[in-house]
Design a protein around this motif. Structure first.
Motif, mmCIF file in Angstrom:
data_model
loop_
_atom_site.group_PDB
_atom_site.id
_atom_site.type_symbol
_atom_site.label_atom_id
_atom_site.label_comp_id
_atom_site.label_asym_id
_atom_site.label_seq_id
_atom_site.Cartn_x
_atom_site.Cartn_y
_atom_site.Cartn_z
ATOM 1 N N UNK A 370 21.840 -18.935 32.445
ATOM 2 C CA UNK A 370 20.772 -18.254 31.707
ATOM 3 C C UNK A 370 20.989 -18.475 30.213
ATOM 4 N N UNK A 371 19.892 -18.475 29.443
ATOM 5 C CA UNK A 371 20.015 -18.764 28.011
ATOM 6 C C UNK A 371 20.620 -17.589 27.252
ATOM 7 N N UNK A 372 20.843 -17.813 25.981
ATOM 8 C CA UNK A 372 21.461 -16.793 25.140
ATOM 9 C C UNK A 372 20.469 -15.749 24.643
ATOM 10 N N UNK A 373 19.211 -15.815 25.071
ATOM 11 C CA UNK A 373 18.192 -14.857 24.638
ATOM 12 C C UNK A 373 18.576 -13.438 25.025
ATOM 13 N N UNK A 374 18.146 -12.458 24.212
ATOM 14 C CA UNK A 374 18.471 -11.054 24.483
ATOM 15 C C UNK A 374 17.871 -10.581 25.798
ATOM 16 N N UNK A 375 16.632 -10.998 26.066
ATOM 17 C CA UNK A 375 15.969 -10.607 27.302
ATOM 18 C C UNK A 375 15.645 -11.862 28.108
ATOM 19 N N UNK A 376 16.006 -11.831 29.369
ATOM 20 C CA UNK A 376 15.845 -13.004 30.222
ATOM 21 C C UNK A 376 15.025 -12.622 31.448
ATOM 22 N N UNK A 377 13.968 -13.406 31.681
ATOM 23 C CA UNK A 377 13.183 -13.252 32.914
ATOM 24 C C UNK A 377 13.512 -14.459 33.794
ATOM 25 N N UNK A 378 14.298 -14.204 34.811
ATOM 26 C CA UNK A 378 14.820 -15.258 35.660
ATOM 27 C C UNK A 378 14.076 -15.259 36.995
ATOM 28 N N UNK A 379 13.455 -16.390 37.349
ATOM 29 C CA UNK A 379 12.663 -16.493 38.579
ATOM 30 C C UNK A 379 13.259 -17.558 39.497
ATOM 31 N N UNK A 380 13.513 -17.170 40.730
ATOM 32 C CA UNK A 380 14.088 -18.072 41.725
ATOM 33 C C UNK A 380 13.091 -18.227 42.867
ATOM 34 N N UNK A 381 12.706 -19.477 43.152
ATOM 35 C CA UNK A 381 11.865 -19.763 44.311
ATOM 36 C C UNK A 381 12.750 -20.352 45.407
ATOM 37 N N UNK A 382 12.649 -19.785 46.598
ATOM 38 C CA UNK A 382 13.554 -20.159 47.676
ATOM 39 C C UNK A 382 12.804 -20.110 49.003
ATOM 40 N N UNK A 383 13.418 -20.624 50.040
ATOM 41 C CA UNK A 383 12.797 -20.547 51.357
ATOM 42 C C UNK A 383 13.445 -21.493 52.346
ATOM 43 N N UNK A 384 13.083 -21.309 53.615
ATOM 44 C CA UNK A 384 13.607 -22.159 54.669
ATOM 45 C C UNK A 384 13.813 -21.386 55.954
ATOM 46 N N UNK A 385 14.605 -21.980 56.824
ATOM 47 C CA UNK A 385 14.912 -21.382 58.126
ATOM 48 C C UNK A 385 16.255 -20.664 58.001
ATOM 49 N N UNK A 386 16.288 -19.347 58.085
ATOM 50 C CA UNK A 386 17.550 -18.630 57.838
ATOM 51 C C UNK A 386 18.600 -18.941 58.899
#
Length: 729
Positions: A370-386
Motif C-alpha cells: 500500500x502507498x504512503x498516503x494517509x488514507x488508503x482505499x484498498x480494493x481486492x477482486x478475487x474469485x474461483x472454486x474454493x
C-alpha cells in the motif's frame, strides 16, 4: 471387419452367456452389502446410510465382478484354442476393442437394472428427502464408473500378461490397495471414493464433483494404460515387445496413449478440490505475523457473488485503512487457496501483490503493497472454486456452494486481514451477497441480514453488518421459526426438506421445553447476544459449535434415524430434547473426549437432563419406565458381559474386533451407566434440588483457558463424593 459391425454381435454373444447374467445379478444385489457389511460413509444421515453405502458397496463389488468377467471373456478364445482361427478372420486389435466396448455396454445395462431395482428400496428407506438427482448421481459416480474402471484395469492386465490367473491376481491386488493402503487418499482410492457423508436436507454437488474428478483422473490413467496394453496385443507370433513395436508404427496410437497419460498427470497435479495446507498444524506462521506500526483499520465492504450452478464464487472486497507511517507498507491477508486474485488497486491505482506458496489451515498468504498516503482505499477482486483443507481431504463437502446451501467462513468469504490492528470500533464490516431468491442468508453471529435489492433472473441481494477480520455466513433453503422460551428470543432455522420430520417430532415444542428447563435450572448460555440466539441447522459437518448470538446444530442430530433412536428418547420429540440439551452439556460446557473409552462425557449429563425434562413433562412413572429402567437393564447386561468380567481376553482380540466391542461397551457406560451414577449422586447429596444447585454451579464456574473441560473430578468435588461412592453395585 470394422469394430462398429462387430460390436452388436459380440454384445449379443456376451448377453447369451449364463455367466454374464450371474455376474449381472450379483452386481445388482451387491448394494445390499452396504446396508450391513460394508459401510464406508460414517455419518448417520439417511442418505449416507441408505444411498451412499449401498452405491459404494455396489461399485466395489461390481468393479471386481465385471473385472473378473472381463478376464474370463478375454481368455475364452485361448482356452478353447480358437485364437489362431479368430485372429485370422478378425484383427486382434479390433477384437480387443470390441470386447472392451461390449463389456462396458453390459456394465451400463447392469447399472440401469440396479438403479431400477434400488430406487424404490432407497425411497422407502430414506423417505421424502431422497431426490432423483442425488440417486442418479450417486449410482452413476459411485457404482457405474467403478465398474468401468474395473473393466479397464482387468482388460489392461490381461492384454499385457496374456494369462487369466495373473491378470485376476493383479486386479485383486489393485482393488485391495484401494480398499486398504490407499483408502485415506482421496485421489488414490479408485475403487472406494472417500465419501464420509451425504446430506439429507441440502445438496451434495461438492462431494459429487470431487468423486467425479477422481474418477475422471483414473479413467484417463487406465484408458492410457489400456491403450498401451492394446498396442501389446500379440500378432504374427511375436512377443510383447515385438507386437508393441509393430502395432505402434501408426504414430497416432502411441500418441493417444501418451496424451491420455499426460492428461492424467495434469489432472492429478492440478486438482482443484483440496489445498496443500501444511500437515503439521502446530506450525502457525500466519498467526505470528506482527501488526504493522502506525497502520490502522477503518472499515471493510465485501460484495460477494456465488455462482450456485458452477459452485464458484467471485467477489470484491474494499478495505479503508489509515497509514500514518509515512512510507509504503505490506498488508497481509489470508485467502482461500482456490481463489485467484484478479486485481488489487490502492486509491484507484494498481497495487503490487503476491500470493505465497505456503498454505496453512486452508489459507494462502496474500501480501499487498500500500502507498504512503494517509488514507488508503484498498480494493481486492478475487474469485474461483474454493478449495477445502487438504488435511481433511477424506471428509470433503463443507465448501458446498449451491442453490440449497452455502457456508462461507472467514477467508472463504473475503480476504482475511492479518497484520493491521483494529481501529476505535474494532473491525467493522459490511457484507453484501447476491443469491437466488429462494435462499435465506444467516450471519453466524449477532448481525441480521436484510434483503436490499432484487435483481434479474430471480436473485436477491442481502446486506448485514459485522465486526471482525473474517466472519461466517450461512445461506440456504431454510425455514425459520421464532420461539420465545426461558426469557430468550430464539430464531430456529432448519432445511425445508426437513420440514415434515421437524413438525412430526415437535421441534418447536422441544426447543421451548429445553430452553425453559435448562435456563431455569442451570442458567443462560454464555453465547447469547442479549436475550436472543439463532439455532441454525447446518449441512452434515461432524459436529456443532457456537459463537456470540448463534449456535450450530449438525443435521445428523435430527435425521429420521437419529430421532427414532429409542436409546436417546422414547419418541422423536424426546430425542430432539436430548440433542438440544447438548447446547448446555457439550457446547456450553466442554468435555475432554481424548479418551474414547471413558464413561465421563457430555452424554451422561445430557441423558440425565433429558430424563429430568421428560419427568417434568410426562410424569415420574413414564420417565422411570422409559429411561431409568432401560438404563438399569442395559447396565445389568453390561456387568454380565464376558469381556467386562474378563478384560484380559479383550486385549487378545484383533484390533478391529476389539474396537467394535469397545465402542459397544463405551456406549453403555456413557448413555446408561453414567446417568445411573449421577442419579445415585443425586440421592447422596440430598435430592433433585441439591443436584440442580451443584450442576448450576458447575455450568457457571469460572473457566481455566488452559483446561476448559468439565471433568469427572470437578463433578465429584462439587458433590463432595468419591468415585467409589457413586459406583453401582
Amino acid at each position: 471387419m470394422t469394430a462398429a459391425r462387430l460390436f452388436l454381435p459380440e454384445l449379443g454373444r456376451l448377453l447369451k452367456n449364463r455367466l454374464t447374467w450371474l455376474i449381472a445379478l450379483l452386481t445388482i444385489l451387491s448394494p445390499a452389502a452396504g446396508l450391513t457389511l460394508y459401510r464406508p460413509a460414517e455419518a448417520d444421515t439417511m442418505m449416507s446410510m441408505y444411498l451412499a453405502n449401498p452405491s459404494l458397496a455396489g461399485g466395489a463389488a461390481g468393479a471386481i465382478l465385471f473385472g473378473l468377467l472381463t478376464v474370463y471373456e478375454l481368455d475364452r478364445a485361448g482356452r478353447s484354442r480358437a485364437d489362431v482361427l479368430l485372429d485370422a478372420a478378425v484383427s486382434p486389435l479390433t477384437m480387443a476393442l470390441v470386447r472392451l466396448l461390449s463389456m462396458i455396454a453390459a456394465a451400463v445395462w447392469t447399472l440401469a437394472a440396479a438403479m431400477l431395482v434400488w430406487f424404490p428400496v432407497s425411497k422407502k428407506l430414506i423417505g421424502s428427502v431422497l431426490g432423483a438427482t442425488d440417486f442418479v448421481l450417486a449410482y452413476a459416480l459411485f457404482m457405474g464408473l467403478a465398474m468401468a474402471l474395473g473393466i479397464l484395469a482387468a482388460s489392461s492386465a490381461f492384454l499385457l500378461t496374456r494369462r487369466a490367473d495373473l491378470a485376476s491376481v493383479l486386479l485383486i491386488v489393485f482393488a485391495g490397495l484401494s480398499l486398504t493402503v490407499w483408502a485415506d487418499d482421496w485421489q488414490l482410492c479408485w475403487l472406494n471414493p472417500c465419501v464420509w457423508a451425504l446430506s439429507d436436507d441440502f445438496s451434495n454437488f461438492r462431494i459429487f464433483r470431487s468423486v467425479a474428478y477422481m474418477r475422471l483422473t483414473w479413467l484417463l490413467a487406465l484408458s492410457g494404460v489400456w491403450t498401451l496394453s492394446w498396442l501389446c496385443v500379440r500378432q504374427y507370433k511375436k512377443g510383447l515387445f515385438g507386437s508393441f513395436s509393430r502395432n505402434a508404427r501408426r504414430i497416432l496410437r502411441p500418441a493417444v496413449a501418451l496424451c491420455l497419460l499426460g492428461c492424467c498427470a495434469l489432472s492429478w497435479a492440478a486438482q482443484p478440490m483440496v489445498d496443500h495446507s501444511d500437515p503439521d498444524e502446530t506450525k502457525m506462521s500466519f498467526s505470528e505475523i506482527p501488526y504493522l506500526d502506525k497502520v490502522a483499520y477503518v472499515r471493510r465492504l465485501a460484495r460477494v457473488f456465488p455462482d450456485t450452478d458452477a459452485g464458484t464464487l467471485r467477489g470484491t472486497a474494499t478495505y479503508w485503512l489509515q497509514n500514518a507511517s509515512g512510507e509504503e507498507q505490506t498488508v497481509a491477508f489470508g485467502i482461500n487457496p482456490g481463489y485467484e486474485v484478479r486485481s488489487v488497486t490502492a486509491n484507484g491505482t494498481k497495487a503490487p501483490f503476491r500470493v505465497g506458496t505456503r498454505q496453512e489451515f486452508n489459507e494462502a498468504l496474500l501480501e499487498v503493497e500500500i502507498p504512503e498516503a494517509d488514507e488508503v482505499e484498498l480494493t481486492v477482486e478475487y474469485g474461483g472454486f474454493p478449495r477445502e483443507n487438504g488435511n481433511l481431504a477424506i471428509m470433503q463437502g463443507s465448501m458446498e456452494i449451491s442453490d440449497e446451501y452455502i457456508c462461507l467462513e472467514n477467508a472463504n468469504l473475503s480476504p482475511r486481514l492479518m497484520n493491521v490492528p483494529p481501529g476505535e470500533e474494532g473491525y467493522p464490516a459490511t457484507i453484501e451477497i447476491t443469491l437466488p431468491d429462494t435462499m435465506t442468508v444467516i450471519p453466524f453471529g449477532t448481525g441480521q441480514a436484510d434483503a436490499v435489492d432484487r435483481g434479474e433472473g430471480g436473485t436477491l441481494t442481502w446486506r448485514y453488518e459485522s465486526n471482525g477480520t473474517g466472519g461466517i455466513l450461512y445461506a440456504g433453503d431454510y425455514i425459520r421459526q421464532d420461539i420465545r422460551a426461558g426469557g430468550i428470543d430464539l430464531e430456529f432455522y432448519y432445511g425445508r426438506k426437513h420440514r415434515d420430520i421437524m413438525e412430526a417430532s415437535g421441534a418447536a415444542d422441544a426447543v421451548k421445553s429445553v430452553v425453559d428447563y435448562c435456563t431455569g435450572h442451570y442458567g443462560a448460555l454464555s453465547f447469547l447476544a442479549g436475550n436472543s440466539l439463532k439455532l441454525i441447522q447446518s449441512r452434515v459437518s461432524g459436529g456443532g459449535y457456537a459463537t456470540n448470538g448463534a449456535s450450530l446444530l449438525d443435521e445428523q442430530d435430527f435425521t429420521a434415524a437419529n430421532l427414532s433412536d429409542t436409546e436417546k428418547g422414547a419418541v422423536p420429540g424426546e430425542v430432539m430434547i436430548h440433542e438440544l440439551v447438548h447446547q448446555w452439556w457439550g457446547l456450553g460446557n466442554m468435555f475432554d473426549v481424548s479418551d474414547g473409552t471413558d464413561d465421563w462425557s457430555a452424554e451422561g449429563l445430557t441423558v440425565y437432563t433429558t430424563w429430568r425434562i421428560v419427568k417434568e413433562l410426562y410424569g415420574e412413572a413414564y420417565a422411570r419406565e422409559n429411561y431409568v429402567e432401560r438404563w438399569q437393564e442395559a447396565v445389568d447386561d453390561y456387568y454380565l458381559n464376558f469381556y467386562v468380567r474378563n478384560p484380559q481376553y479383550l486385549e487378545m482380540l484383533p484390533e478391529k474386533e476389539r474396537a467394535k466391542i469397545d465402542n459397544s461397551l463405551t456406549w453403555v457406560r456413557r448413555y446408561c451407566e453414567m446417568p445411573l451414577k449421577i442419579l445415585k449422586a443425586q440421592e447422596l447429596v440430598g435430592g433433585e434440588e441439591s443436584m440442580d444447585r451443584i450442576l448450576r454451579g458447575l455450568f457457571n464456574r469460572e473457566l481455566d483457558p488452559a483446561s476448559p473441560w468439565l471433568t469427572k473430578q470437578d463433578f465429584l468435588d462439587a458433590c463432595g463424593l468419591t468415585e467409589e461412592e457413586i459406583n453401582l453395585g
